[in-house]
Design an enzyme around this catalytic site. Structure first.
Site: not given
Ligand code: ADE
Length: 357
Positions: A41, A124, A142
């Site tokens: 993340e 987030y 996000d």
């Molecule tokens: N962007 C932020 N978290 C994500 C996730 N778990 N999978 C794909 N894109 C992401």
């Protein structure tokens, strides 16, 4: 504050059902541990999935656990991050791993108050960790999710305003289901990344029957996004100086944007640049180094935070290898292990490719 009409709810069953069949197979989706969720993340913030995948895989190979990360030298951490940008994320992961070892016995904590003690985590990432790793009913909003929510609820305010972020986060919180909040959040992220994109593909969307923007034919108008940040263009004359097979480099000072990243000496110049003789003059004046020009190198572009930089490098040889305050003369083996800022790394790769060093 203009509140959107939030009478409708996101149908979490439909959304999660869609996600289960449509989700991309990504390395952090294969039975991840809380540590893996934290790393992925943080990497995925401000960086696209396709870019993150190889970095994530290399990272987990080198730092399979919180302990491995906490014990690693910062140079190695930054080296693995080289090219991903926003290096404070890597520094925070490193410091965060040390906090987790010291305060939480090496386990990623599972409450918001504990997570707030870990460097670099904001609303987030905290929401993502709570829901994806611990199945807690928290929202993870996000940029992608903001777009989805602004459309689904026909939110007509500028979503770059901090008040909008708060409102949309609150609406998200009211929609996160008790059942499988992690899948719900990741499905919203996936929807934003693959279907509810800048040009939305509404015919494929599992939420289309309740989407307020679609019902009002506003799907191309929303979200409203205010002025994006304006970039400042910089020009830098870069002196690549070799002496006895060593390169003159400087480690970015603590607290600067380039903290702990290595760069060649450079000088801010006008767009027209300066002559190679003038640059040699600056080396003499600033470092008392006598140099001989070897070659002009190609220009390289480099972007970070709100800056766009044009690097104008020139290769010099110096017969003297005398100490230069704040700089180091490094050989090939050392340079290979050290993290460089991305623009200066491109110059370095060029030297190696052209066998100039
Ligand atoms: N962007 C932020 N978290 C994500 C996730 N778990 N999978 C794909 N894109 C992401």
């Amino acid at each position: 504050m203009v509140l959107p009409n939030v009478m409708q709810k996101i149908d979490s069953h439909k959304l999660i059902h869609w996600f289960q069949s449509a989700k991309r197979d990504l390395p952090w989706r294969r039975n991840p541990t809380p540590y893996q969720i934290w790393i992925s993340e943080v990497m995925l913030q401000q960086t696209q999935v396709a870019v993150v995948v190889p970095y994530y895989e290399r990272w987990l190979k080198r730092f399979p656990t919180v302990h491995d990360l906490a014990e690693a030298p910062i140079n190695e951490v930054l080296k693995l991050w080289e090219g991903l940008g926003y290096y404070s994320r890597a520094r925070h992961l490193h410091a965060g791993a040390q906090t987790i070892v010291e305060r939480f016995n090496g386990e990623i904590p599972s409450t918001p108050d504990q997570l707030k003690l870990i460097k670099g985590l904001g609303p987030y990432t905290i929401g993502a960790i709570l829901s994806l790793a611990f199945q807690k009913q928290a929202a993870a909003v996000d940029g992608n999710v903001m777009r989805v929510l602004a459309r689904f609820f026909a939110y007509r305010e500028d979503i770059s305003k901090s008040s909008s972020i708060k409102i949309l986060r609150q609406i998200a919180e009211e929609n996160v289901p008790q059942n499988d909040p992690g899948a719900f959040n990741e499905a919203l992220i996936e929807l934003g990344a693959t279907i509810c994109t800048r040009t939305p593909q509404c015919q494929k969307c599992p939420l289309r029957s309740n989407c307020a923007a679609l019902a009002q034919e506003l799907e191309h108008e929303l979200p409203i996004k205010g002025k994006s940040v304006s970039y400042q263009q910089l020009f830098r004359s870069v002196a690549v100086v070799i002496s006895q097979n060593r390169l003159l480099v400087k480690k970015g000072e603590k607290g600067s944007i380039m903290t702990d990243l290595y760069e060649f000496p450079y000088f801010e110049v006008e767009a027209s640049g300066i002559t190679t003789t003038a640059l040699a003059g600056l080396l003499k004046k600033n470092f008392n180094l006598a140099t001989r020009e070897v070659a002009s190198l190609p220009e390289f572009e480099h972007a970070f935070t709100r800056f766009r930089v044009k690097l104008l490098p020139v290769l010099y040889h110096s017969t003297q290898i005398k100490p230069v305050a704040g700089y180091e003369w490094l050989g090939r083996e050392e340079v290979a292990k050290l993290p460089f800022s991305s623009g200066h790394r491109r110059i370095l790769h060029h030297l190696q490719k052209e066998q100039l060093w």
